[in-house]
Structures are given as C-alpha cells and as structure tokens.
Motif scaffolding. Structure first.
Motif, PDB file in Angstrom:
ATOM      1  N   PRO A  25       0.820  -1.208   0.000  1.00  0.00           N
ATOM      2  CA  PRO A  25       0.000   0.000   0.000  1.00  0.00           C
ATOM      3  C   PRO A  25       0.865   1.273   0.000  1.00  0.00           C
ATOM      4  O   PRO A  25       1.877   1.331   0.672  1.00  0.00           O
ATOM      5  CB  PRO A  25      -0.800  -0.107   1.296  1.00  0.00           C
ATOM      6  CG  PRO A  25      -0.749  -1.557   1.682  1.00  0.00           C
ATOM      7  CD  PRO A  25       0.588  -2.034   1.203  1.00  0.00           C
ATOM      8  N   GLU A  56      -7.952  -0.417  -3.933  1.00  0.00           N
ATOM      9  CA  GLU A  56      -8.833  -0.163  -2.797  1.00  0.00           C
ATOM     10  C   GLU A  56      -8.108   0.713  -1.779  1.00  0.00           C
ATOM     11  O   GLU A  56      -6.874   0.646  -1.674  1.00  0.00           O
ATOM     12  CB  GLU A  56      -9.264  -1.474  -2.142  1.00  0.00           C
ATOM     13  CG  GLU A  56      -8.110  -2.299  -1.587  1.00  0.00           C
ATOM     14  CD  GLU A  56      -8.568  -3.645  -1.056  1.00  0.00           C
ATOM     15  OE1 GLU A  56      -9.764  -3.952  -1.206  1.00  0.00           O
ATOM     16  OE2 GLU A  56      -7.728  -4.374  -0.484  1.00  0.00           O
ATOM     17  N   ARG A  58      -6.906   2.038   1.933  1.00  0.00           N
ATOM     18  CA  ARG A  58      -6.601   1.490   3.250  1.00  0.00           C
ATOM     19  C   ARG A  58      -6.114   2.609   4.142  1.00  0.00           C
ATOM     20  O   ARG A  58      -5.656   3.640   3.652  1.00  0.00           O
ATOM     21  CB  ARG A  58      -5.540   0.391   3.174  1.00  0.00           C
ATOM     22  CG  ARG A  58      -6.004  -0.853   2.422  1.00  0.00           C
ATOM     23  CD  ARG A  58      -4.958  -1.930   2.486  1.00  0.00           C
ATOM     24  NE  ARG A  58      -5.336  -3.099   1.695  1.00  0.00           N
ATOM     25  CZ  ARG A  58      -4.577  -4.168   1.544  1.00  0.00           C
ATOM     26  NH1 ARG A  58      -3.388  -4.208   2.128  1.00  0.00           N
ATOM     27  NH2 ARG A  58      -4.998  -5.193   0.816  1.00  0.00           N
ATOM     28  N   VAL A  59      -6.204   2.391   5.429  1.00  0.00           N
ATOM     29  CA  VAL A  59      -5.734   3.392   6.387  1.00  0.00           C
ATOM     30  C   VAL A  59      -4.512   2.823   7.091  1.00  0.00           C
ATOM     31  O   VAL A  59      -4.516   1.689   7.568  1.00  0.00           O
ATOM     32  CB  VAL A  59      -6.826   3.744   7.411  1.00  0.00           C
ATOM     33  CG1 VAL A  59      -6.274   4.723   8.447  1.00  0.00           C
ATOM     34  CG2 VAL A  59      -8.031   4.337   6.710  1.00  0.00           C
ATOM     35  N   GLY A  60      -3.451   3.605   7.139  1.00  0.00           N
ATOM     36  CA  GLY A  60      -2.230   3.146   7.791  1.00  0.00           C
ATOM     37  C   GLY A  60      -1.150   4.180   7.669  1.00  0.00           C
ATOM     38  O   GLY A  60      -1.393   5.296   7.215  1.00  0.00           O
ATOM     39  N   LYS A  73      -3.947   7.887   4.201  1.00  0.00           N
ATOM     40  CA  LYS A  73      -4.791   7.084   3.318  1.00  0.00           C
ATOM     41  C   LYS A  73      -3.887   6.456   2.273  1.00  0.00           C
ATOM     42  O   LYS A  73      -3.202   7.143   1.525  1.00  0.00           O
ATOM     43  CB  LYS A  73      -5.852   7.952   2.642  1.00  0.00           C
ATOM     44  CG  LYS A  73      -6.840   7.156   1.810  1.00  0.00           C
ATOM     45  CD  LYS A  73      -7.937   8.052   1.272  1.00  0.00           C
ATOM     46  CE  LYS A  73      -8.979   7.251   0.496  1.00  0.00           C
ATOM     47  NZ  LYS A  73     -10.050   8.126  -0.032  1.00  0.00           N
ATOM     48  N   ALA A  76      -4.012   0.155  -2.233  1.00  0.00           N
ATOM     49  CA  ALA A  76      -3.474  -1.186  -2.483  1.00  0.00           C
ATOM     50  C   ALA A  76      -4.195  -1.801  -3.675  1.00  0.00           C
ATOM     51  O   ALA A  76      -5.346  -1.468  -3.964  1.00  0.00           O
ATOM     52  CB  ALA A  76      -3.647  -2.069  -1.248  1.00  0.00           C
ATOM     53  N   THR A  78      -6.209  -4.593  -5.745  1.00  0.00           N
ATOM     54  CA  THR A  78      -7.220  -5.603  -5.414  1.00  0.00           C
ATOM     55  C   THR A  78      -6.909  -6.900  -6.163  1.00  0.00           C
ATOM     56  O   THR A  78      -6.049  -6.933  -7.044  1.00  0.00           O
ATOM     57  CB  THR A  78      -8.618  -5.121  -5.803  1.00  0.00           C
ATOM     58  OG1 THR A  78      -8.644  -4.923  -7.238  1.00  0.00           O
ATOM     59  CG2 THR A  78      -8.965  -3.814  -5.102  1.00  0.00           C
TER      60      THR A  78
END
Length: 232
Positions: A25, A56, A58-60, A73, A76, A78
């Motif tokens: 990501p 898609e 992702r939060v991290g 934000k 990644a 899919t």
C-alpha cells in the motif's frame, strides 16, 4: 480531455496501477513523486482505478513514517487488479512464444523456457548448498512465493515432500507450451538434488500445481549410481 490523448491517459493510469502493485500500500503523494504527477492528476487516476475496482483504499502509515500522527490514506491493489496485470502478461507471453515457435521451431521454445528458470537456478543453487536437505523444499517454496506463485511445502503421505504452487501467472501460455512446465520441473530436480514428479498443473485445468519430491535418500542413491557409471 483537452490537451491529453486518451492513449497517454491510459498509459499513465497503468503506470500508477503498476506502482501500487509493486510498492503498495502506498500514499497518493508518493505516487505523484515517483511519476512526476501533480496531486490533481494522481487523484484523477486513483479515482478511475477505484471506480474500476482495480485498487482499494486502506488506512495506515506510509513506509518509513514514525511516531504519532494522523494515519495516512493508502492505496493497495485488489485481486481484480492483480488478475488484470497477470492476464495481460500471460497473453503477451503466449503471443511471444507462438511467434518464436513459428519462426524458429519448438526447440527454440524449449531453450527459452530453460532460460527463464536459469535465473532461479543461479540465485538458489548457492543457497541450497548451505541448506540441510530436509529444508530445501521449504526454501524453494519461499522463493517461488516471492515470485508470485503462492507456493507451499508439506510432507507427502507416501514419503518425501509435496510442493504446491497455488498460482501460475502464465497458466494459459503453459497450457499451449508445456515446455514451460517441463523446464520448471527440471530446475526443481536440479535445485533439490532428488527426482521430482509433476502430479497436477494449473495449465492442465487442475486447481494447484502439485509436485512430488522424492526422499533425499533416493536422490543420493541416484547420484552414487551416476558417479559409478561415470567412473567406469
């Protein structure tokens, strides 16, 4: 869109998707820096890829970021996005092999297939010499997984080991050109130092590529027999 050719737009979007595939990501800012795109341009491509189901959110925390702060934000790939890349690669591989077979014959395809696994042999042969015999199948499975084959190793009920590859990025090409599977099987036997046998392949419609690896004692016995014949 004025000033931008549709083909150029598609090419840039594919580059964005590939970076996400290879490095995700990943944050939008990092994508812009790598590709030299403005935030608005990155957002436009990301929105299109999101709408197509190719990526898609992702939060991290982006790689390298430490400490507290607002989670970033990230984006990644899919399963659908990954499949699209693999299908395109598989189609290209099939076209290239058909061209090679038509121009130079099936022997050239065999030579090409062996050249494709030569890199794996070069990387792993020095490693295998330092790995205990009973751990070599596991090491090979890990190496194959790193190349996208989703491989696993387990003990076979009939003796020896079983190597499974749950994914093949060139399955359609291998269905038409079995030399790809044959060269891979030869490489496995060489790396593991014991006879191996393909029991199933995704290219032939099976769910998993399954290879039976004979016990190391059998490989050592075969090596001794070969040495005796050579010494005659």
């Amino acid at each position: 869109m004025p000033g931008i050719e549709p083909g150029s737009e598609r090419s840039t979007r594919a580059r964005v998707a590939r970076l996400i595939l290879e490095h995700g990501p990943v944050a939008a800012a990092a994508l812009g820096e790598r590709l030299g795109l403005t935030p608005a341009a990155v957002r436009r491509h990301l929105d299109a890829l999101l709408a197509d189901g190719m990526i898609e959110p992702r939060v991290g925390r982006p790689r390298g970021q430490r400490g507290r702060g607002r989670p970033a934000k990230l984006f990644a790939i899919t399963d659908a996005g990954r499949s699209a890349f693999e299908h395109a690669y598989d189609d290209l591989a099939g076209s290239a092999l058909r061209f090679l077979a038509e121009r130079m014959g099936q022997e050239a395809v065999t030579d090409f297939a062996r050249s494709q696994v030569s890199g794996l042999l070069r990387r792993l042969e020095p490693v295998m010499r330092t790995v205990p015999a009973d751990q070599r199948v596991q090491v090979l499975a890990q190496a194959l997984s790193a190349e996208g084959y989703a491989a696993s190793a387990s003990k076979a009920k009939s003796g020896g080991d079983q190597l499974c590859q749950h994914h093949c990025p060139v399955a359609h090409a291998a269905a038409e050109f079995p030399q790809l599977c044959e060269a891979e099987t030869e490489a496995f036997a060489q790396l593991l130092g014991t006879p191996v046998q393909r029991l199933a392949t995704i290219a032939h419609g099976d769910g998993v590529c399954t290879t039976h690896v004979s016990p190391q004692s059998l490989g050592e016995s075969a090596h001794r027999d070969q040495s005796k014949e050579t010494g005659r």
